[in-house]
Scaffold this active site. Structure first.
Site, PDB file in Angstrom:
ATOM      1  N   TYR A 211       0.826  -1.202   0.000  1.00  0.00           N
ATOM      2  CA  TYR A 211       0.000   0.000   0.000  1.00  0.00           C
ATOM      3  C   TYR A 211       0.866   1.261   0.000  1.00  0.00           C
ATOM      4  O   TYR A 211       0.660   2.185  -0.799  1.00  0.00           O
ATOM      5  CB  TYR A 211      -0.928  -0.008   1.212  1.00  0.00           C
ATOM      6  CG  TYR A 211      -1.783   1.231   1.335  1.00  0.00           C
ATOM      7  CD1 TYR A 211      -2.892   1.407   0.522  1.00  0.00           C
ATOM      8  CD2 TYR A 211      -1.470   2.230   2.254  1.00  0.00           C
ATOM      9  CE1 TYR A 211      -3.676   2.554   0.618  1.00  0.00           C
ATOM     10  CE2 TYR A 211      -2.245   3.372   2.365  1.00  0.00           C
ATOM     11  CZ  TYR A 211      -3.345   3.526   1.542  1.00  0.00           C
ATOM     12  OH  TYR A 211      -4.112   4.658   1.639  1.00  0.00           O
ATOM     13  N   LYS A 215       1.239   4.180  -2.914  1.00  0.00           N
ATOM     14  CA  LYS A 215       0.960   5.588  -2.649  1.00  0.00           C
ATOM     15  C   LYS A 215       2.169   6.470  -2.960  1.00  0.00           C
ATOM     16  O   LYS A 215       2.017   7.617  -3.420  1.00  0.00           O
ATOM     17  CB  LYS A 215       0.514   5.759  -1.191  1.00  0.00           C
ATOM     18  CG  LYS A 215      -0.880   5.217  -0.919  1.00  0.00           C
ATOM     19  CD  LYS A 215      -1.926   5.959  -1.717  1.00  0.00           C
ATOM     20  CE  LYS A 215      -3.332   5.502  -1.442  1.00  0.00           C
ATOM     21  NZ  LYS A 215      -4.356   6.244  -2.205  1.00  0.00           N
TER      22      LYS A 215
END
Length: 343
Positions: A211, A215
């Site tokens: 994740y 990002k």
């Protein structure tokens, strides 16, 4: 890139930087902002931050909200609730599945039918508890949803926003890509292809690593996208809402992990309306000054420190080229060229 922001970048890293951000007090929007007659698209808007941001936009008089939602049933329920709360506004719900390029393209095609598109907030994202690939694309699902499909959506919508810009408007259209604190705490050091590195299970390092890296890639992409478009046409920026309670983001967690997340959120996380207000700050608080910026804690913040390094800039250029190659089935490079300003 601002040298003043670069000097502040190391202070944003790690737990201390996270805690400082979490205890920042909210800043109100400039007085007098109204969105009467304007159109906004918010993805991932049936729950949590996306729903709260949608409600706040409508509260400023937004005339037409387009909700991009994966689940028809959940989207219909959220849209109907907003229609009851804001009966003067038009609330449209269109489904979009970010695991599917075809679905993203179809959603963007529908957005092209709008008379104007003043605000686009790309909020949809996910975190998975285990490594998983999307059968249709062959990419790891976190990479697909949080980066590749979001990049395709951004490229398509920024071109639509430029094409439908209302001349004489006080503010140019704004496209905001939602990032995360996780980007500040992530490293990305692929030896070869960035996308192949992210797709390799041995390199995944677990849900939070996947994740955070996705990002961080969003930020590297957002920098390049902003360099490709004139802020007089469309303002492109990124926002970080901070750790927020009351969202469905950690629904995948169970057992001890869920208990730990709940405890941390209870101690430090923002209320969902507070986190969502960062989105509004990003799209309404800065105008052209916010172009290419990362908005966090109701101010322009440094990018993660690697973005300022020679290695990070080379990685960003490589990632951009790989992304264009991946998305050229949708004529991504041609769309970027049509924006009139090359990176």
């Amino acid at each position: 890139m601002s040298s003043a922001l670069e000097k502040r970048a190391p202070a944003e890293d790690g737990l201390i930087g996270l805690l400082k951000r979490m205890f920042t007090k909210p800043k109100p929007l400039p007085a007098g902002i109204r969105l009467d007659g304007q159109v906004a698209v918010v993805t991932g808007s049936n729950v949590g931050l996306g729903l709260a941001a949608s409600r706040q936009l409508l509260g400023l008089g937004l005339s037409h909200l387009v909700m991009g939602v994966r689940s028809q049933a959940k989207g219909d329920a959220a849209a109907e609730a907003l229609r009851r709360e804001f009966p003067a506004a038009t609330v449209t719900m269109w489904t979009v599945d970010l695991e599917s390029y075809e679905s993203v393209s179809a959603f963007a095609d529908r957005c092209a039918s709008l008379p104007r598109l003043d605000v686009a907030i790309l909020n949809a994202g996910l975190m998975k508890s285990s490594y998983e690939k999307v059968a249709a694309t062959g990419h790891e699902v976190t990479l697909q949803v949080n980066y590749l499909s979001t990049a395709l959506m951004a490229i398509r919508l920024v071109a639509i926003q430029k094409d439908k810009k209302v001349h004489g408007s006080a503010r140019p259209p704004v496209l905001d890509i939602v990032s995360s604190d996780a980007a500040y705490m992530s490293e990305l050091k692929p030896k070869g292809s960035v996308l192949q590195h992210m797709d390799t299970q041995e390199e995944s390092g677990g849900a939070m690593n996947l994740y955070g890296r996705a990002k961080l890639m969003q930020i590297l992409f957002g920098i390049r996208l902003a360099e490709s478009v004139d802020p007089e046409d469309v303002v492109v920026n990124l926002s970080n809402p901070g750790m927020t309670k009351g969202t469905a983001f950690f629904d995948f967690a169970g057992g001890l992990a869920a208990s730990v997340v709940s405890l941390i959120q209870a101690m430090f996380a923002r209320e969902v309306a507070v986190g969502a207000s960062v989105y509004l700050d990003a799209v309404l608080g800065y105008g052209r000054e916010g172009h290419g910026s990362l908005i966090s804690d109701w101010t322009i913040k440094p990018y993660p420190k690697m973005c300022y390094t020679a290695e990070g800039k080379e990685l960003g250029a490589r990632l951009w080229e790989e992304t264009m190659e991946e998305l050229n089935f949708a004529e991504a490079s041609k769309i970027i060229a049509s924006l009139g300003k090359r990176p």
